[in-house]
Design an enzyme around this catalytic site. Structure first.
Site, PDB file in Angstrom:
ATOM      1  N   MET A  16     -42.546 -55.772  50.880  1.00  0.00           N
ATOM      2  CA  MET A  16     -41.149 -55.641  51.328  1.00  0.00           C
ATOM      3  C   MET A  16     -40.373 -56.933  51.127  1.00  0.00           C
ATOM      4  SD  MET A  16     -40.073 -52.732  52.025  1.00  0.00           S
ATOM      5  CE  MET A  16     -38.508 -53.285  52.677  1.00  0.00           C
ATOM      6  N   GLY A 126     -38.618 -48.524  62.849  1.00  0.00           N
ATOM      7  CA  GLY A 126     -39.853 -48.287  62.093  1.00  0.00           C
ATOM      8  C   GLY A 126     -39.566 -47.774  60.701  1.00  0.00           C
ATOM      9  N   HIS A 158     -49.589 -43.138  53.478  1.00  0.00           N
ATOM     10  CA  HIS A 158     -49.154 -44.449  52.983  1.00  0.00           C
ATOM     11  C   HIS A 158     -50.197 -45.041  52.039  1.00  0.00           C
ATOM     12  CE1 HIS A 158     -46.315 -44.279  56.385  1.00  0.00           C
ATOM     13  NE2 HIS A 158     -45.581 -45.097  55.663  1.00  0.00           N
ATOM     14  N   HIS A 159     -49.787 -46.082  51.346  1.00  0.00           N
ATOM     15  CA  HIS A 159     -50.632 -46.845  50.419  1.00  0.00           C
ATOM     16  C   HIS A 159     -51.887 -47.416  51.117  1.00  0.00           C
ATOM     17  CE1 HIS A 159     -48.886 -50.520  52.266  1.00  0.00           C
ATOM     18  NE2 HIS A 159     -47.820 -49.737  52.409  1.00  0.00           N
ATOM     19  N   LYS A 162     -51.839 -50.470  53.914  1.00  0.00           N
ATOM     20  CA  LYS A 162     -51.177 -50.418  55.234  1.00  0.00           C
ATOM     21  C   LYS A 162     -52.200 -50.669  56.347  1.00  0.00           C
ATOM     22  CE  LYS A 162     -47.827 -47.878  57.997  1.00  0.00           C
ATOM     23  NZ  LYS A 162     -47.023 -49.081  58.254  1.00  0.00           N
ATOM     24  N   GLY A 168     -45.021 -46.583  61.927  1.00  0.00           N
ATOM     25  CA  GLY A 168     -43.873 -46.729  62.828  1.00  0.00           C
ATOM     26  C   GLY A 168     -42.971 -45.512  62.757  1.00  0.00           C
ATOM     27  N   THR A 169     -42.842 -44.963  61.568  1.00  0.00           N
ATOM     28  CA  THR A 169     -41.998 -43.772  61.384  1.00  0.00           C
ATOM     29  C   THR A 169     -42.589 -42.574  62.126  1.00  0.00           C
ATOM     30  OG1 THR A 169     -41.496 -44.617  59.195  1.00  0.00           O
ATOM     31  CG2 THR A 169     -40.891 -42.327  59.639  1.00  0.00           C
TER      32      THR A 169
HETATM   33  N1  NAI Z   1     -39.105 -50.393  58.897  1.00  0.00           N
HETATM   34  C1  NAI Z   1     -39.225 -50.053  57.610  1.00  0.00           C
HETATM   35  O1  NAI Z   1     -38.335 -49.407  57.009  1.00  0.00           O
HETATM   36  C2  NAI Z   1     -40.433 -50.510  56.871  1.00  0.00           C
HETATM   37  C3  NAI Z   1     -41.380 -51.248  57.522  1.00  0.00           C
HETATM   38  N2  NAI Z   1     -42.450 -51.757  56.845  1.00  0.00           N
HETATM   39  C4  NAI Z   1     -43.328 -52.644  57.622  1.00  0.00           C
HETATM   40  O2  NAI Z   1     -43.126 -53.979  57.180  1.00  0.00           O
HETATM   41  C5  NAI Z   1     -44.324 -54.736  57.393  1.00  0.00           C
HETATM   42  C6  NAI Z   1     -44.708 -55.457  56.104  1.00  0.00           C
HETATM   43  O3  NAI Z   1     -45.085 -54.518  55.122  1.00  0.00           O
HETATM   44  P1  NAI Z   1     -45.523 -54.981  53.651  1.00  0.00           P
HETATM   45  O4  NAI Z   1     -44.413 -55.749  53.014  1.00  0.00           O
HETATM   46  O5  NAI Z   1     -46.046 -53.774  52.980  1.00  0.00           O
HETATM   47  O6  NAI Z   1     -46.732 -55.980  53.998  1.00  0.00           O
HETATM   48  P2  NAI Z   1     -47.284 -57.197  53.153  1.00  0.00           P
HETATM   49  O7  NAI Z   1     -48.640 -57.479  53.692  1.00  0.00           O
HETATM   50  O8  NAI Z   1     -47.123 -56.936  51.701  1.00  0.00           O
HETATM   51  O9  NAI Z   1     -46.300 -58.411  53.532  1.00  0.00           O
HETATM   52  C7  NAI Z   1     -46.297 -59.079  54.743  1.00  0.00           C
HETATM   53  C8  NAI Z   1     -45.920 -60.526  54.447  1.00  0.00           C
HETATM   54  O10 NAI Z   1     -45.679 -61.215  55.678  1.00  0.00           O
HETATM   55  C9  NAI Z   1     -46.210 -62.517  55.514  1.00  0.00           C
HETATM   56  N3  NAI Z   1     -46.432 -63.149  56.809  1.00  0.00           N
HETATM   57  C10 NAI Z   1     -47.376 -62.840  57.750  1.00  0.00           C
HETATM   58  N4  NAI Z   1     -47.287 -63.717  58.762  1.00  0.00           N
HETATM   59  C11 NAI Z   1     -46.271 -64.568  58.480  1.00  0.00           C
HETATM   60  C12 NAI Z   1     -45.700 -65.697  59.140  1.00  0.00           C
HETATM   61  N5  NAI Z   1     -46.163 -66.133  60.312  1.00  0.00           N
HETATM   62  N6  NAI Z   1     -44.650 -66.329  58.544  1.00  0.00           N
HETATM   63  C13 NAI Z   1     -44.159 -65.895  57.391  1.00  0.00           C
HETATM   64  N7  NAI Z   1     -44.664 -64.845  56.695  1.00  0.00           N
HETATM   65  C14 NAI Z   1     -45.714 -64.203  57.241  1.00  0.00           C
HETATM   66  C15 NAI Z   1     -47.492 -62.309  54.722  1.00  0.00           C
HETATM   67  O11 NAI Z   1     -47.961 -63.517  54.131  1.00  0.00           O
HETATM   68  C16 NAI Z   1     -47.023 -61.298  53.693  1.00  0.00           C
HETATM   69  O12 NAI Z   1     -46.448 -61.918  52.563  1.00  0.00           O
HETATM   70  C17 NAI Z   1     -45.355 -53.746  57.907  1.00  0.00           C
HETATM   71  O13 NAI Z   1     -45.397 -53.799  59.321  1.00  0.00           O
HETATM   72  C18 NAI Z   1     -44.800 -52.392  57.448  1.00  0.00           C
HETATM   73  O14 NAI Z   1     -45.243 -51.313  58.219  1.00  0.00           O
HETATM   74  C19 NAI Z   1     -42.626 -51.549  55.520  1.00  0.00           C
HETATM   75  C20 NAI Z   1     -41.728 -50.803  54.819  1.00  0.00           C
HETATM   76  C21 NAI Z   1     -40.563 -50.213  55.436  1.00  0.00           C
HETATM   77  O1  LIG Z   2     -46.141 -50.023  55.671  1.00  0.00           O
HETATM   78  C1  LIG Z   2     -45.334 -49.381  54.951  1.00  0.00           C
HETATM   79  O2  LIG Z   2     -45.379 -49.413  53.716  1.00  0.00           O
HETATM   80  C2  LIG Z   2     -44.287 -48.595  55.626  1.00  0.00           C
HETATM   81  N1  LIG Z   2     -44.170 -48.726  56.903  1.00  0.00           N
HETATM   82  C3  LIG Z   2     -43.201 -48.121  57.735  1.00  0.00           C
HETATM   83  C4  LIG Z   2     -43.880 -47.294  58.799  1.00  0.00           C
HETATM   84  O3  LIG Z   2     -44.878 -47.766  59.377  1.00  0.00           O
HETATM   85  O4  LIG Z   2     -43.425 -46.192  59.082  1.00  0.00           O
HETATM   86  C5  LIG Z   2     -42.115 -47.412  56.976  1.00  0.00           C
HETATM   87  C6  LIG Z   2     -42.500 -46.840  55.648  1.00  0.00           C
HETATM   88  O5  LIG Z   2     -43.051 -45.579  55.822  1.00  0.00           O
HETATM   89  C7  LIG Z   2     -43.379 -47.762  54.827  1.00  0.00           C
END
Ligand code: NAI
Ligand SMILES: O=C(O)C1=N[C@H](C(=O)O)C[C@H](O)C1
Length: 269
Positions: A16, A126, A158-159, A162, A168-169
């Site tokens: 993200m 979420g 999800h992938h 995760k 969260g959704t």
């Molecule tokens: N609300 C929404 O629409 C969505 C939410 N998500 C959520 O976003 C989160 C991240 O997802 P991804 O990008 O797939 O994970 P990811 O693992 O690819 O990225 C997380 C990043 O956060 C960094 N990180 C961790 N601790 C840190 C710190 N203390 N300081 C700075 N950076 C730090 C990691 O090094 C990593 O680069 C998950 O909780 C996911 O469920 C993901 C997609 C959509």
């Molecule tokens: O981890 C993800 O990738 C995503 N996380 C969010 C969730 O936990 O619902 C949103 C989205 O589905 C992608």
């Protein structure tokens, strides 16, 4: 015309994080002023554009959150629960809007985030997509119309990377279904059935999580009745969807008083 709002993206190297950085760089409504990664990450000290494999963009990745937040009007944060709780405190100190996409937050994390929101606006959801937030509304509406003769099941995929389940959704959808039905989600949740579980309990809301490959995010709420079923489904095929929603939230929150908001507020749903 004043300067465009300055945005900091946390978790810069993440799935993200990179999507958010591209979205801000392409936007004519905001400018990228900082990128954060965790201490010790090999992107620290590098230009984020070249770290992402492209041209220089003039923003160096740092692990100094407070210094970065002090230069920003908003922080886009999709990282991990412990980091997000810390960022909420620091963004509040800097009086910057904090947009939280991180999932898997524990109740005590949410309580700490609520305290930070006394000092600056926080938008947390979420899922930041219009489609999912509409699905949440529809789920509540259908759950209000149908009684417990209909069994509610929430299935998400999800992938393989995760780390939290249910998503969260899925939890947002469960909360909406419970609200529509006028029940407390915590007392009717069925998560992770395994073994001799006994027959399904009337009125319960079931959750199932599928993990595999590169699935961006799929959610389905099914209302199983006698001789019929209703299925509400959303499929995300591109993470840009979430990043666009997060930037929209950051811009919307510039004009809001300190407090906690969600995407329903941003989208006016
Ligand atoms: N609300 C929404 O629409 C969505 C939410 N998500 C959520 O976003 C989160 C991240 O997802 P991804 O990008 O797939 O994970 P990811 O693992 O690819 O990225 C997380 C990043 O956060 C960094 N990180 C961790 N601790 C840190 C710190 N203390 N300081 C700075 N950076 C730090 C990691 O090094 C990593 O680069 C998950 O909780 C996911 O469920 C993901 C997609 C959509
Ligand atoms: O981890 C993800 O990738 C995503 N996380 C969010 C969730 O936990 O619902 C949103 C989205 O589905 C992608």
């Amino acid at each position: 015309m004043g300067e465009l709002p300055g945005i900091v993206v946390t978790g810069a190297s993440g799935r993200m994080g990179q999507m958010l950085i591209r979205t801000v760089l392409e936007s004519d409504k905001a400018r990228l002023v900082g990128c954060l990664e965790r201490p010790g990450h090999d992107w620290i000290g590098r230009d984020v554009g070249t770290a992402m494999g492209g041209a220089e963009v003039g923003v160096t990745v740092t692990d100094d959150a407070l210094e970065a937040f002090a230069r920003a009007q908003a922080v886009l944060d999709f990282t991990a629960p412990a980091a997000t709780v810390e960022f909420a405190k620091l963004a509040a100190q800097a009086r910057a809007v904090h947009v939280i996409g991180t999932t898997g937050l524990a109740p005590e994390d949410i309580e700490k985030i609520g305290k930070a929101a006394h000092h600056a606006p926080i938008v947390r959801a979420g899922n930041m997509s219009l489609g999912v937030n509409l699905l949440v509304r529809l789920t509540r509406q259908v759950a209000t119309a149908l009684d417990a003769d209909f069994d509610i099941e929430i299935v998400e995929a999800h992938h393989r990377h995760k780390v939290d389940a249910p998503s969260g959704t899925a939890l947002m959808l469960g909360a909406a279904a419970a609200e529509g039905r006028g029940v407390d989600l915590d007392t009717v949740s069925d998560r992770g059935r395994d073994g001799i579980t006994g027959a399904r309990e009337r009125g319960h809301i079931g959750f199932s999580a599928v993990r595999g490959g590169d699935v961006v995010g799929e959610h389905e709420v099914i209302f199983y009745g006698a001789g019929e079923r209703i299925a509400l489904r959303h499929m995300a095929t591109d993470r840009a969807l979430f990043a666009r929603g997060a930037l929209k939230a950051a811009l919307w929150a510039q004009d809001q008083a300190p407090g906690e908001y969600d995407m329903m507020d941003v989208l006016g749903l």
